[in-house]
Design an enzyme around this catalytic site. Sequence first.
Site, PDB file in Angstrom:
ATOM      1  CG  HIS A 145      57.144 -24.725 -43.906  1.00 19.06           C
ATOM      2  ND1 HIS A 145      56.874 -24.721 -42.552  1.00 19.06           N
ATOM      3  CD2 HIS A 145      57.129 -26.030 -44.288  1.00 19.06           C
ATOM      4  CE1 HIS A 145      56.702 -25.957 -42.143  1.00 19.06           C
ATOM      5  NE2 HIS A 145      56.851 -26.784 -43.170  1.00 19.06           N
ATOM      6  CB  SER A 149      57.765 -29.429 -41.451  1.00 19.83           C
ATOM      7  OG  SER A 149      56.463 -29.417 -41.973  1.00 19.83           O
ATOM      8  CD  GLU A 164      56.473 -21.515 -40.607  1.00 20.73           C
ATOM      9  OE1 GLU A 164      56.780 -22.324 -41.505  1.00 20.73           O
ATOM     10  OE2 GLU A 164      57.016 -21.506 -39.490  1.00 20.73           O
TER      11      GLU A 164
END
Length: 542
Positions: A449, A229, A347
Site C-alpha cells: 500500500h 487510499s 497491500e
Amino acid sequence: MDTRRRTLITGAAALAAYAAMPASGFTAEARSPVVATTNGKVRGYRDGEVSVFKGLRYGADMGGARRFSPPVAPEPWTDVKDALAYGPASMQPGKGEDGETLSEDCLFLNVWTPAVLEKKGPGKSGLADGGSRPVMVYIHGGAYNGGSGASPWYEGTKLAKRGDVVVVTVNHRLNAFGYLYLARLFDDPSVADSGNVGQLDLVLALRWVRDNIAAFGGDPDRVMLFGQSGGGAKIATLMAMPAAKGLFHRAATMSGQQVTVGGPFNATRRAKAFLDKLGIKDLAALRALPADQMLNGLKAIDPIAGSGGVYMGPVLDERALDRHPFFPDAAPTGLSVPMMCGNTHDETKGFIGWDAKAFPRTWDEVIARLPAQFNARIDIDPETVVAFYRKTYPSYSPADVYFAASTAGRSWKAAILQDEARARAGAPAYAYQVNWKSPIQGGIFGAPHTIDIGLVFGTLDAKGSIVGTGPESVAMSNTMSDAFIAFARTGDPNGGALPRWEPYALPRRQTMIFDTVSRMEDDPRGAERAFFDRVPFTQFGT
C-alpha cells in the site's frame, strides 16, 4: 493550539519562508510570479522551471459558529498575498506532516505549474502564457481521519515538469470536523449537511479550480482527480455527488475505493457515541468546544464495530449524497467520467510497519490474525481461507498466505466491485495492479500500500520514500507517471511505453500489471477473486 491561524505569511514568518525558497534563481521581483484569482492576487515563487503557489485559500475559516456547516468562499482581498508556504491541515490526531499547523481554518490548496512567466511591468509578472494544460488534482489519503496535501510524497514539481501539466493538492476538513452526522440529533438547519461537509469542501476546491486554473496555465475542461487510499475513496464518493458533476473529467482511484457510504442511523449512533465521550448534549456547547478538545471524542469506542475509535466518513444523508457510489450499481452521475482503478499486489504489507518480525511464521498464527485484517469486510472462516490458499499456492509460506488473503479481502475486493459495476454500465475502468516490488530490505515487502504514490509523482527521494532511486525505480516511475499524464490529457492512459491498455470488461477483466516488464493480464489472481465472491463484501465503516 491556535485554531484560527491563517496561513498568509507576514512579518518574520515571511522572511523565514523566503529563506526557505529553493536555490533556483528566486528573487523578490523578476522571479516572483503574481496571479490574479477570483479572491485576489497571490504571489508564488519559481522552483527551476515550475511556478509554485502554496497555501492558496479557497474557503473561509469554518471554525466557531460555522463549524459543521457547508463551506463558504473567502472574503476577497485587495493586496497581494504571499503563497509561499503550505496552509494548515485539518484538525486530526497526531502532529500532521513534520509538525505542520493543524487548524479548523484549513481550506487551502497548492499549485505547481510549468506556465511561462510574462512580464507585466516593473517588478510584476504573471502566468499568462496561453497554456491550456491538463490539471491533475490530487486528493490525499489518511482515510477520512488524517493527512494533508503537504506530504513530500505529493510535491508536484517533478510531475508538473515531466508532463507539462498543472498539479494541485488540497486540504479539507477531516474526521468529526468534516463527517460528524448531527442532522438527526439536532433540529438545526445549520447541521443538515454535517455528515458530508468534508466532501463539500472538495467540491468548493474544484469550483475554485474551474474558476481560476486558467490563470495558472491549466485547462478547466481537463481536470483529473487522482488519490490514493482515502483519497481514492473520496473521489469515488464525489462521483456519486450531484454537486460535483462537471467539475472533473477523469478520475483515478489508487488502492482506495468507496462502494457504499455510511447509513444515517449508524452515522447517528456514532455521533451520539462521540458526544457521550465528550460529555456534551447541545449544539452550542459543541461549537464552543476548543478544536483540540473535540478530537477527544474520536476516542469513543465505535458502536457499530464494537472496537477501535469511532469511524467518521461520508453519509447517505439524502442531500449531498442520495445514493451509494457503487451500490447497487455505478452511480449514473459518474459514468461519463473516464476512470482508472488500481491496487497493489501486497497491500497489507503496508499496514504492519516496515518490520519483518511482523510476518506470521505459523499457520495457526495466520488463522488467528486474519479476522482482524478482514475487519468484517469479509466474514468467512479463516481456516477455510488458509486451506484454500495452501491448496491453490502450495509453495506459499504462512506469511505469503496471510498477506495474499488479507489483501484480497480489503481494498482489492472493493476495486473489483468498482471495475465490474463500471463494466456492466458500459463505462469500463482502466484497471491496474502494481506488482513492482519496493527495494526496501531486499524486496521482502513486495508491492505494498502507497507504493504507487511516489512512482506517479516521481518523488523517489522524498522523505520516507519506499520506492528507491535506482535505475529500475526511475524506469518504473517514468512508466507510471506517463500513463497517468496521458490519462489526464486525453482520458486514455495509452500512448507511452506500456503495451496496449484495454479497458476492463466482463468476463475477461483486463488489467495492466505494472512491473519491471509491464503487461496486460486477464483476470489476475482470478482463483482468489472467485473464492472471495462466495461471501459479500462490506465497505469499512458502513
